[in-house]
Design a protein around this motif. Structure first.
Motif, PDB file in Angstrom:
ATOM      1  N   UNK A   1    -109.921  47.871  -5.882  1.00 25.65           N
ATOM      2  CA  UNK A   1    -109.725  46.674  -5.087  1.00 25.65           C
ATOM      3  C   UNK A   1    -110.235  45.416  -5.786  1.00 25.65           C
ATOM      4  N   UNK A   2    -111.317  45.558  -6.523  1.00 25.77           N
ATOM      5  CA  UNK A   2    -111.946  44.373  -7.106  1.00 25.77           C
ATOM      6  C   UNK A   2    -111.053  43.636  -8.093  1.00 25.77           C
ATOM      7  N   UNK A   3    -110.261  44.367  -8.843  1.00 25.60           N
ATOM      8  CA  UNK A   3    -109.482  43.715  -9.907  1.00 25.60           C
ATOM      9  C   UNK A   3    -107.984  44.041  -9.832  1.00 25.60           C
ATOM     10  N   UNK A   4    -107.522  44.411  -8.678  1.00 25.60           N
ATOM     11  CA  UNK A   4    -106.108  44.742  -8.556  1.00 25.60           C
ATOM     12  C   UNK A   4    -105.270  43.468  -8.458  1.00 25.60           C
ATOM     13  N   UNK A  14    -107.168  46.483   1.160  1.00 28.24           N
ATOM     14  CA  UNK A  14    -108.092  45.613   1.882  1.00 28.24           C
ATOM     15  C   UNK A  14    -108.212  45.994   3.347  1.00 28.24           C
ATOM     16  N   UNK A  15    -107.106  46.296   3.975  1.00 27.13           N
ATOM     17  CA  UNK A  15    -107.131  46.721   5.379  1.00 27.13           C
ATOM     18  C   UNK A  15    -107.941  48.005   5.529  1.00 27.13           C
ATOM     19  N   UNK A  16    -107.706  48.945   4.642  1.00 27.89           N
ATOM     20  CA  UNK A  16    -108.445  50.211   4.668  1.00 27.89           C
ATOM     21  C   UNK A  16    -109.931  49.969   4.422  1.00 27.89           C
ATOM     22  N   UNK A  17    -110.252  49.107   3.451  1.00 30.35           N
ATOM     23  CA  UNK A  17    -111.642  48.803   3.124  1.00 30.35           C
ATOM     24  C   UNK A  17    -112.382  48.240   4.341  1.00 30.35           C
ATOM     25  N   UNK A  18    -111.817  47.224   4.972  1.00 30.52           N
ATOM     26  CA  UNK A  18    -112.514  46.588   6.095  1.00 30.52           C
ATOM     27  C   UNK A  18    -112.579  47.502   7.311  1.00 30.52           C
TER      28      UNK A  18
END
Length: 131
Positions: A1-4, A14-18
């Motif tokens: 996620x950080x560098x995609x 991002x949705x999955x992360x949050x």
């Protein structure tokens, strides 16, 4: 996620992360804190669309807002590398039984932290309490 740079990884990742941050916050705080508390903390600390923060600054605000390191912990699992994600297992942990229609809720599941009044239904039998 950080560098995609992929819109799919950014959006769905991002949705999955949050979602995972919110669940971890609720779990660690026994339902007393959520992602909403982190977002309030960010706003109270001057965060906005016009500001740019380091991850460490965000982690500190999240810690101060919730009393947990849930955001840092989920980021450690998902930030630098793609983490496995089993949606069926997550539904089960959340107490959602995808058997027939309507879906049923198990109110004694691992992650069930919100009181039943949080769920709305037009049919009173749509929510089943495990006995």
């Amino acid at each position: 996620l950080d560098r995609t740079h992929s819109w799919g990884n950014t959006y769905w990742g991002g949705a999955r992360f949050w979602l995972m941050v919110d669940l971890e916050l609720r779990l660690q705080s026994k339902g007393k804190k959520s992602l909403q508390d982190v977002l309030r903390g960010v706003m109270d600390a001057g965060g906005s669309m016009q500001t740019s923060w380091s991850l460490e600054q965000l982690f500190a605000v999240a810690r101060n807002s919730t009393g947990t390191d849930a955001l840092r912990e989920v980021h450690a699992k998902m930030g630098a590398k793609r983490a496995p994600f089993d949606l069926d297992a997550l539904w089960k942990k959340l107490g959602v039984a995808m058997e027939g229609r309507p879906s049923r809720m198990n109110l004694r599941c691992v992650f069930f932290i919100m009181p039943p009044r949080c769920f709305c239904s037009r049919r009173p039998d749509a929510i089943a309490t495990a006995r």
